[in-house]
Design a protein around this motif. Structure first.
Motif, short mmCIF file in Angstrom:
data_model
loop_
_atom_site.label_atom_id
_atom_site.label_comp_id
_atom_site.label_asym_id
_atom_site.label_seq_id
_atom_site.Cartn_x
_atom_site.Cartn_y
_atom_site.Cartn_z
N ASP A 384 0.85 -1.18 0.00
CA ASP A 384 0.00 0.00 0.00
C ASP A 384 0.88 1.23 0.00
N TYR A 385 0.25 2.39 -0.22
CA TYR A 385 0.99 3.64 -0.36
C TYR A 385 1.78 3.97 0.90
N ALA A 386 1.14 3.88 2.06
CA ALA A 386 1.80 4.29 3.30
C ALA A 386 3.05 3.47 3.56
N THR A 387 2.95 2.16 3.36
CA THR A 387 4.11 1.29 3.63
C THR A 387 5.23 1.55 2.62
N LEU A 388 4.87 1.64 1.35
CA LEU A 388 5.89 1.88 0.33
C LEU A 388 6.57 3.23 0.54
N MET A 389 5.80 4.26 0.88
CA MET A 389 6.39 5.58 1.09
C MET A 389 7.34 5.57 2.29
N ARG A 390 6.92 4.93 3.37
CA ARG A 390 7.79 4.90 4.56
C ARG A 390 9.07 4.13 4.29
N HIS A 391 8.96 3.03 3.57
CA HIS A 391 10.15 2.24 3.29
C HIS A 391 11.07 2.93 2.28
N ALA A 392 10.49 3.64 1.32
CA ALA A 392 11.32 4.43 0.41
C ALA A 392 12.03 5.54 1.16
N ASP A 393 11.37 6.12 2.14
CA ASP A 393 11.99 7.17 2.96
C ASP A 393 13.14 6.60 3.78
N VAL A 394 12.95 5.41 4.34
CA VAL A 394 14.02 4.76 5.09
C VAL A 394 15.22 4.50 4.18
#
Length: 820
Positions: A384-394
């Motif tokens: 989902d968007y939230a998980t992908l965005m957080r992991h890309a940020d990491v």
């Protein structure tokens, strides 16, 4: 090339139910429509009003309105208005025929598969047939020439509701069987839009039929309100699109990115389930480097122009099927679908890096702008968007920390996972067991902490005025208690409260916990006591004495849910005499669910929060209290511990230590603080001021991990040091590595010339012990002497310990490297 619409293909793993629904709807439509279509053959010619509506129905569906950000299942088909009006005026057969032709035209226009177009025509036929059955319950047709009554209005209203329920129900069921997921949330999400759009068209049909009763020439007039509705929908859609665009660069914004990721995930989920190629979606998060310098030096106007130029360059890199968005500030994101794996995502990131390599020229001034890129893939790193965005940020911050340009998400780089946040919460609860009333303690972020989190002064202390302990500036990366560059993994390793402090001793090999405390004590004595290891006859071990604790603090009640923090101590032994001259304080936290918490993990999750400062205070309080206990029992030891970098930036720690030493009656020279060269480099001026005050107080200062930091000789010259600790990374290899041996020998000679005591950490075998003695090292710590142990076990170990002095031997010659 656009990704193929998955709605034009059959689902993998769900073919049976979905095909059954498609076949059933088509068969039912044929069954209910065939009789009406046959009647059209013998039916007399239809009026001009019918043919006008039929032409308008087919012509309007040649260009249906598809709102942006929505799938084609939400398209608005104007033919619905005309075909429902035909149903009201001329019956089921003409309505089904015109609707089928309109669906075929729109299907070709939108690129639907033949089976999908057939299903859509059958779906409308079933809805029209159900509405026709409701109309038959009314008093008669609308073209009978009689005045319409309330029963006619109710029949038309019932037919309208029936058409909508059947049509929307069939579509929702097909989507549920096609893509899976929960039925009601999907239905509820699309229901408002369908009620507004399709419902309006259906309610316009009776008005159209009424106008047709007067004259067929009035029918085209309905195009005016339809066109007005069409334009209003377009204007509203444009407003929605503008709300999804960045006003500076004209690129899609975060809102548009969210919708695109959701759409791409939806499109590629079926490919993942089938194991087809091109099933990955990559989210690339781009953060520009040195953009703040441009803003600060040249102003925000130039910074905005730079962002516009960067956006244009990135737009030239992404493909037609990819989406480039600006999230705000100097952050951009790219969504790329149809990938086979991480290599293609890295290739795209490489093109982005190449585009940002060339300087941007503004007003004749070339500006170098680089970027750090984090990559997260669907479904590997999130669905989902939230998980992908957080992991890309990491991943993006991981690239920055490694001074790299591109990084793919890795779980080990995620220092703020839910598990680690839970660990931090548990640590906070452990520290809540040491309440202190009437004190205001501020954490590393400057915020006042609740009184229940304030460190304890210890019981039996005389009351004193409230103290406002302001912790100073907020800790940043590298502040607080963190791992040193030379990780202690063997003997001599430990945890301090320091910038590269170590309160732990990572175990070289896991050992099962003994079932009985006596077994543990016997194992420690047998394995750690050099006298026993060298063949001395063990004697009966009496129970550990219980000294008069005097003013020492009463241990807190353990928290069953989160475990208990315990201080361990590792002896430091004078090599020449074998006398135990001190200990190093190490931290242990046995969690009831996680077991023994990895100290490195503990420090990593705590160092960015205010809890770290409380942990520092807890260690200082416990160590000073333990020194008081040992002193009352007649044991004279010096305890060493590390302190956080931020603590050294203010004088607060000096006041804290002075208060505790005075309160427990402990001499200042019994406490030693170990600092690292990394801590010195953070802010040398303020750190030097704090160290000078500690030296004036009488607290000894040791330079830890010597040789692994920066400007070591300068520190030896400027700082009021009393001791240098040789890092274990050199000590471990000195027996077989000539380079390590040379470094250790040179360090010992240099420190001796400056009048400093030298302690070697990481002594794990007898040969290293003898080599250090031959080199003139003052003291050592490590598993050769003893492992870290709780204070009570250390007392018992001291009672049994027999000093052991090394004897010169031929194998004690330090290896030297041959000339190159």
């Amino acid at each position: 090339m656009e990704t193929a619409d998955p709605r034009n293909s059959f689902p993998g793993g769900r073919e049976g139910p979905f095909l059954g629904l498609v076949a059933g709807v088509i068969g039912l439509a044929a069954l209910v429509s065939v009789a009406s279509l046959v009647d059209l053959v013998d039916r007399p010619g239809l009026p001009a009003a019918f043919w006008t509506m039929a032409v308008l129905a087919v012509g309007c569906d040649a260009r249906p309105f598809v709102p942006s950000g929505r799938r084609q299942t939400s398209a608005v088909f104007p033919s619905t208005c005309f075909t429902f009006a035909i149903l009201l005026g001329w019956g089921l057969g003409p309505a089904v025929l015109v609707q089928a032709v309109a669906v075929a035209v729109s299907g070709v226009r939108l690129g639907h598969a033949p089976w999908r177009t057939t299903f859509n025509a059958a779906q409308y036929a079933c809805a029209l047939a159900a509405a026709y059955l409701v109309l038959r319950l009314g008093p008669g047709g609308l073209f009978d020439g009689d005045r319409l009554g309330w029963t006619d209005v109710l029949a038309v209203g019932g037919a309208t509701v029936t058409w909508f329920v059947v049509n929307y129900g069939l579509v929702s069921t097909a989507l549920r069987l096609r893509f899976g997921g929960r039925w009601w949330p999907a239905v509820r999400q699309g229901l408002p839009f369908e009620l507004l759009s399709t419902g309006s068209l259906l309610l316009l049909a009776p008005v159209l039929v009424t106008a047709a009763r007067a004259s067929a020439a009035l029918i085209p007039l309905v195009l005016v309100p339809l066109f007005a509705v069409y334009r209003m929908a377009h204007l509203s859609d444009e407003q929605v699109q503008l709300a999804a665009l960045d006003p500076l660069t004209g690129l899609p914004n975060r809102k548009a990115l969210l919708a695109e990721v959701a759409e791409q995930v939806h499109r590629h989920a079926e490919r993942v389930a089938r194991g087809e190629p091109g099933a990955r979606v990559a989210l690339l998060l781009i953060d520009l480097d040195r953009f703040k310098n441009v803003n600060d030096a040249l102003g925000h106007a130039v910074g905005d122009r730079l962002l516009v130029e960067v956006g244009a360059r990135l737009a030239g890199v992404v493909g037609d099927r990819d989406l480039l968005a600006r999230l705000g500030g100097d952050e951009f994101a790219i969504v790329a679908g149809g990938l086979d794996g991480v290599d293609e995502a890295r290739e795209l990131a490489g093109r982005v890096v190449a585009a940002l390599t060339e300087p941007v020229s503004l007003d004749g001034l070339p500006l170098d702008v680089g970027g750090s890129i984090g990559i997260a893939l669907f479904p590997d790193h999130g669905e989902d968007y939230a998980t992908l965005m957080r992991h890309a940020d990491v991943a993006m911050y991981d690239a920055k920390h490694r001074n790299d340009t591109v990084a793919v998400y890795a779980a080990e780089s995620d220092h703020n996972s839910a598990e680690r946040l839970g660990l931090l919460a548990d640590l906070r609860r452990v520290l809540e067991n040491r309440p202190e009333a009437g004190r205001t303690v501020r954490g590393g972020d400057g915020a006042a902490l609740p009184p229940r989190l304030a460190p304890d002064d210890g019981p039996d202390r005389a009351p004193r005025p409230d103290v406002d302990v302001d912790a100073g500036p907020a800790p940043g990366p590298g502040s607080g208690i963190h791992t040193g560059s030379g990780m202690r993994t063997g003997s001599g390793s430990g945890t301090g409260v320091g910038g590269t402090g170590r309160w732990w001793l990572p175990r070289r090999r896991p050992r099962p916990a003994p079932a009985h405390p006596d077994e543990l004590l016997n194992r420690i004595l047998t394995g750690a006591d050099p006298v026993r290891r060298h063949g001395a006859t063990p004697e009966h071990l009496p129970p550990a004495p219980t000294p008069d604790t005097g003013p020492a603090a009463t241990p807190p009640a353990p928290a069953a849910e989160v475990g208990e923090i315990t201080m361990y101590y590792q002896p430091q032994v004078a090599i020449a005499t074998g006398e135990v001259v001190g200990v190093e304080a190490l931290l242990r936290w046995r969690h009831p669910r996680r077991g023994m918490v990895d100290p490195e993990e503990l420090i990593r999750v705590a160092e960015q929060s205010a809890v770290m400062r409380l942990l520092t205070y807890r260690v200082i309080d416990d160590v000073v209290a333990q020194l008081a206990k040992w002193s009352a029992a007649g044991t004279t030891l010096r305890a060493a511990l590390n302190v956080s970098v931020r603590d050294l930036h203010t004088g607060e720690i000096v006041d804290r230590i002075a208060d505790r030493l005075a309160g427990y009656g402990v001499r200042p020279d019994r406490l030693q603080l170990e600092i690292t060269e990394g801590a010195l480099m953070a802010d040398p001026r303020r750190v030097l001021a704090t160290i000078t005050r500690l030296h004036q107080l009488g607290v000894a200062i040791s330079l830890d991990d010597f040789g692994t930091g920066y400007s070591s000789l300068q520190h030896l010259r400027r700082l009021p040091l009393s001791e240098v600790k040789v890092d274990r990374s050199f000590v471990l290899g000195m027996a077989g590595d000539a380079d390590d041996a040379a470094i250790v020998r040179s360090t010992i000679e240099l420190a001796g010339a400056l009048g400093l005591r030298v302690v070697a950490e990481g002594v794990e075998d007898e040969r290293t012990w003898r080599l250090l003695y031959a080199a003139g090292c003052d003291a050592a710590q490590g598993w050769f002497y003893a492992r870290p142990m709780p204070a009570e076990e250390l007392t018992a170990w001291l009672a049994r310990y027999r000093p052991l002095s090394p004897v010169p031997s031929p194998d004690a010659e330090i290896p030297r490297r041959h000339a190159r």
